[in-house]
Design an enzyme around this catalytic site. Structure first.
Site, short mmCIF file in Angstrom:
data_model
loop_
_atom_site.label_atom_id
_atom_site.label_comp_id
_atom_site.label_asym_id
_atom_site.label_seq_id
_atom_site.Cartn_x
_atom_site.Cartn_y
_atom_site.Cartn_z
CB SER A 129 -0.90 0.64 1.47
OG SER A 129 -0.52 -0.13 2.35
CE LYS A 165 -2.59 2.42 5.33
NZ LYS A 165 -2.37 1.86 3.84
#
Length: 206
Positions: A129, A165
């Site tokens: 990701s 993230k």
């Protein structure tokens, strides 16, 4: 704990003086020219030399993107430090990946850390990701903190899962972004917490 006489004996007199000046002006950092005047030396290159020596000897750490953002270390750091590695695992309610025993201790050169080594931890990235910047298997060096700025890459807990993230905020909402555009941004859950900020990425090319 203050720097002792024994450790100060390892320093040039100008370096001893420079440490005191830097400590006293840490809330309003001086320029190289102002440090030159305070030290009463001939040029800013002399100041730069002593600053680099303080970094090399483990007494000073500076932010590479902002040299006036620095920290004075009360005890010189050893050239090699062992950093705890933790797993990116599910944490349970109110859990943290930094609880419990580390799964490994990784030797790292202290000089590559631009913050105190006691705040450092390592996790290994999982999944795609955060590609292309962070790949699965890369070693991530984080600085323990619960605070982060817009755009910081954070190691965090969200819905009982540990994630890496990029964090953005809109009003009071935390929005977690991936670098891989196949993964859309999403709003953080109620259990969201920041474990630390990503400071270095050690690529695993195996």
């Amino acid at each position: 704990m203050l720097i002792t006489l024994a450790t100060m004996k390892k320093l040039h007199p100008n370096q001893e003086k420079l440490i005191h000046i830097l400590r006293e002006s840490i809330d309003d950092p001086l320029t190289m020219f102002e440090l030159m005047e305070e030290l009463d030396v001939a040029s800013t290159s002399v100041v730069h030399h002593h600053v680099k020596q303080l970094e090399k000897k483990g007494f000073l750490k500076r932010n590479p993107s902002n040299p006036r953002d620095y920290q004075i270390l009360e005890d010189p750091e050893k050239p090699i430090t062992y950093i705890n590695q933790y797993g990116l695992a599910e944490c349970g309610p109110n859990g943290t990946i930094l609880d419990g025993s580390p799964i490994d201790r990784i030797p790292i050169a202290s000089r590559i850390l631009k913050f105190p080594t006691e705040k450092a931890f390592i996790v290994v990235a999982k999944g795609d990701s955060m590609e292309p910047r962070i790949s699965s298997g890369d070693f991530i060096i984080g600085e323990k903190t619960t605070l982060a700025n817009d755009g910081d890459i954070v190691v965090c807990v969200n819905e009982e899962k540990a994630l890496i993230k990029q964090l953005y905020r809109k009003d009071t909402v935390n929005i977690l972004h991936s670098f891989n555009t196949a993964y859309p941004p999403f709003i953080s859950a109620e259990d969201f917490k920041i474990e630390g900020i990503v400071r270095s990425i050690l690529k695993n090319n195996i």
